[in-house]
Design a protein around this motif. Structure first.
Motif, PDB file in Angstrom:
ATOM      1  N   MET A   4       0.703  -1.148  -0.076  1.00  0.00           N
ATOM      2  CA  MET A   4       0.202  -0.022  -0.069  1.00  0.00           C
ATOM      3  C   MET A   4       0.991   1.240   0.129  1.00  0.00           C
ATOM      4  O   MET A   4       0.675   2.332  -0.654  1.00  0.00           O
ATOM      5  CB  MET A   4      -1.005  -0.120   0.942  1.00  0.00           C
ATOM      6  CG  MET A   4      -1.810   1.048   1.424  1.00  0.00           C
ATOM      7  SD  MET A   4      -3.003   0.809   2.713  1.00  0.00           S
ATOM      8  CE  MET A   4      -3.900   2.524   2.767  1.00  0.00           C
ATOM      9  N   PHE A   5       1.861   1.114   0.845  1.00  0.00           N
ATOM     10  CA  PHE A   5       2.697   2.354   0.850  1.00  0.00           C
ATOM     11  C   PHE A   5       3.993   2.215  -0.170  1.00  0.00           C
ATOM     12  O   PHE A   5       5.059   3.043   0.008  1.00  0.00           O
ATOM     13  CB  PHE A   5       3.194   2.766   2.336  1.00  0.00           C
ATOM     14  CG  PHE A   5       1.938   3.077   2.889  1.00  0.00           C
ATOM     15  CD1 PHE A   5       1.234   4.319   2.865  1.00  0.00           C
ATOM     16  CD2 PHE A   5       1.322   2.237   3.856  1.00  0.00           C
ATOM     17  CE1 PHE A   5       0.139   4.854   3.410  1.00  0.00           C
ATOM     18  CE2 PHE A   5       0.027   2.802   4.518  1.00  0.00           C
ATOM     19  CZ  PHE A   5      -0.716   3.867   4.232  1.00  0.00           C
ATOM     20  N   GLY A   6       4.414   0.932  -0.488  1.00  0.00           N
ATOM     21  CA  GLY A   6       5.605   0.783  -1.417  1.00  0.00           C
ATOM     22  C   GLY A   6       6.829   0.248  -0.683  1.00  0.00           C
ATOM     23  O   GLY A   6       7.831   0.024  -1.064  1.00  0.00           O
ATOM     24  N   TRP A   7       6.652   0.397   0.743  1.00  0.00           N
ATOM     25  CA  TRP A   7       7.989  -0.070   1.580  1.00  0.00           C
ATOM     26  C   TRP A   7       8.174  -1.654   1.482  1.00  0.00           C
ATOM     27  O   TRP A   7       6.977  -2.476   1.596  1.00  0.00           O
ATOM     28  CB  TRP A   7       7.908   0.251   2.937  1.00  0.00           C
ATOM     29  CG  TRP A   7       7.923   1.642   3.062  1.00  0.00           C
ATOM     30  CD1 TRP A   7       6.612   2.532   3.160  1.00  0.00           C
ATOM     31  CD2 TRP A   7       8.770   2.795   2.986  1.00  0.00           C
ATOM     32  NE1 TRP A   7       6.689   3.732   3.413  1.00  0.00           N
ATOM     33  CE2 TRP A   7       8.035   4.252   3.123  1.00  0.00           C
ATOM     34  CE3 TRP A   7      10.152   2.814   2.858  1.00  0.00           C
ATOM     35  CZ2 TRP A   7       8.763   5.070   3.347  1.00  0.00           C
ATOM     36  CZ3 TRP A   7      10.781   4.010   3.078  1.00  0.00           C
ATOM     37  CH2 TRP A   7      10.069   5.095   2.983  1.00  0.00           C
ATOM     38  N   THR A   8       9.443  -2.315   1.597  1.00  0.00           N
ATOM     39  CA  THR A   8       9.475  -3.675   1.520  1.00  0.00           C
ATOM     40  C   THR A   8       9.950  -4.090   2.949  1.00  0.00           C
ATOM     41  O   THR A   8      10.271  -3.133   3.990  1.00  0.00           O
ATOM     42  CB  THR A   8      10.881  -4.270   0.614  1.00  0.00           C
ATOM     43  OG1 THR A   8      12.004  -3.253   1.100  1.00  0.00           O
ATOM     44  CG2 THR A   8      10.488  -3.777  -0.615  1.00  0.00           C
ATOM     45  N   GLU A   9       9.865  -5.120   3.486  1.00  0.00           N
ATOM     46  CA  GLU A   9      10.151  -5.461   4.795  1.00  0.00           C
ATOM     47  C   GLU A   9      11.534  -5.105   5.236  1.00  0.00           C
ATOM     48  O   GLU A   9      11.725  -4.437   6.451  1.00  0.00           O
ATOM     49  CB  GLU A   9      10.107  -7.207   5.069  1.00  0.00           C
ATOM     50  CG  GLU A   9      10.252  -7.468   6.439  1.00  0.00           C
ATOM     51  CD  GLU A   9       9.806  -8.997   6.621  1.00  0.00           C
ATOM     52  OE1 GLU A   9      10.252  -9.271   7.755  1.00  0.00           O
ATOM     53  OE2 GLU A   9       9.503  -9.577   5.744  1.00  0.00           O
ATOM     54  N   PRO A  10      12.797  -5.429   4.612  1.00  0.00           N
ATOM     55  CA  PRO A  10      13.814  -4.906   4.870  1.00  0.00           C
ATOM     56  C   PRO A  10      14.015  -3.229   5.164  1.00  0.00           C
ATOM     57  O   PRO A  10      14.969  -2.908   5.763  1.00  0.00           O
ATOM     58  CB  PRO A  10      14.976  -5.433   3.777  1.00  0.00           C
ATOM     59  CG  PRO A  10      14.221  -6.391   3.398  1.00  0.00           C
ATOM     60  CD  PRO A  10      12.666  -6.160   3.272  1.00  0.00           C
ATOM     61  N   GLU A  11      13.020  -2.671   4.493  1.00  0.00           N
ATOM     62  CA  GLU A  11      13.393  -1.031   4.439  1.00  0.00           C
ATOM     63  C   GLU A  11      12.771  -0.620   5.846  1.00  0.00           C
ATOM     64  O   GLU A  11      13.086   0.628   5.967  1.00  0.00           O
ATOM     65  CB  GLU A  11      12.684  -0.630   3.222  1.00  0.00           C
ATOM     66  CG  GLU A  11      13.515  -0.858   2.148  1.00  0.00           C
ATOM     67  CD  GLU A  11      12.787  -0.114   0.661  1.00  0.00           C
ATOM     68  OE1 GLU A  11      13.325   0.454  -0.120  1.00  0.00           O
ATOM     69  OE2 GLU A  11      11.367  -0.434   0.582  1.00  0.00           O
ATOM     70  N   VAL A  12      11.852  -1.402   6.228  1.00  0.00           N
ATOM     71  CA  VAL A  12      10.984  -0.806   7.584  1.00  0.00           C
ATOM     72  C   VAL A  12      11.461  -1.528   8.846  1.00  0.00           C
ATOM     73  O   VAL A  12      11.285  -0.829   9.868  1.00  0.00           O
ATOM     74  CB  VAL A  12       9.525  -0.867   7.198  1.00  0.00           C
ATOM     75  CG1 VAL A  12       9.090  -0.078   6.237  1.00  0.00           C
ATOM     76  CG2 VAL A  12       9.038  -2.523   7.140  1.00  0.00           C
ATOM     77  N   LEU A  13      12.184  -2.625   8.851  1.00  0.00           N
ATOM     78  CA  LEU A  13      12.435  -3.126  10.052  1.00  0.00           C
ATOM     79  C   LEU A  13      13.579  -2.458  10.593  1.00  0.00           C
ATOM     80  O   LEU A  13      14.490  -1.942  10.001  1.00  0.00           O
ATOM     81  CB  LEU A  13      13.139  -4.599   9.612  1.00  0.00           C
ATOM     82  CG  LEU A  13      12.034  -5.750   9.320  1.00  0.00           C
ATOM     83  CD1 LEU A  13      12.691  -6.840   9.081  1.00  0.00           C
ATOM     84  CD2 LEU A  13      10.871  -6.017  10.288  1.00  0.00           C
TER      85      LEU A  13
END
Length: 64
Positions: free
Chosen positions: A1-10
């Motif tokens: 929905m917002f375009g972030w991947t898991e590694p980018e937000v962890l």
């Protein structure tokens, strides 16, 4: 929905929250953890491409 991947937000503090609004979000989280009532509100969220999205945000009961 917002375009972030898991590694980018962890490990990051809510990258969908614009920098100038992070303290307010942190304060609301702290209030909720203290048991204070948090009302629903309309919020702006940041997409990975830098554009803003309007969203509705409100409390939901946690169930075990």
């Amino acid at each position: 929905m917002f375009g972030w991947t898991e590694p980018e937000v962890l490990g990051r503090f809510l990258p969908i929250v614009p920098e100038e609004r992070r303290q307010g979000v942190y304060d609301r989280i702290q209030s909720g953890l203290k048991g204070e009532i948090i009302s629903a509100l309309d919020v702006r969220r940041l997409r990975k491409d830098g554009s803003l999205s309007m969203s509705a945000c409100g409390p939901h009961p946690a169930r075990q």
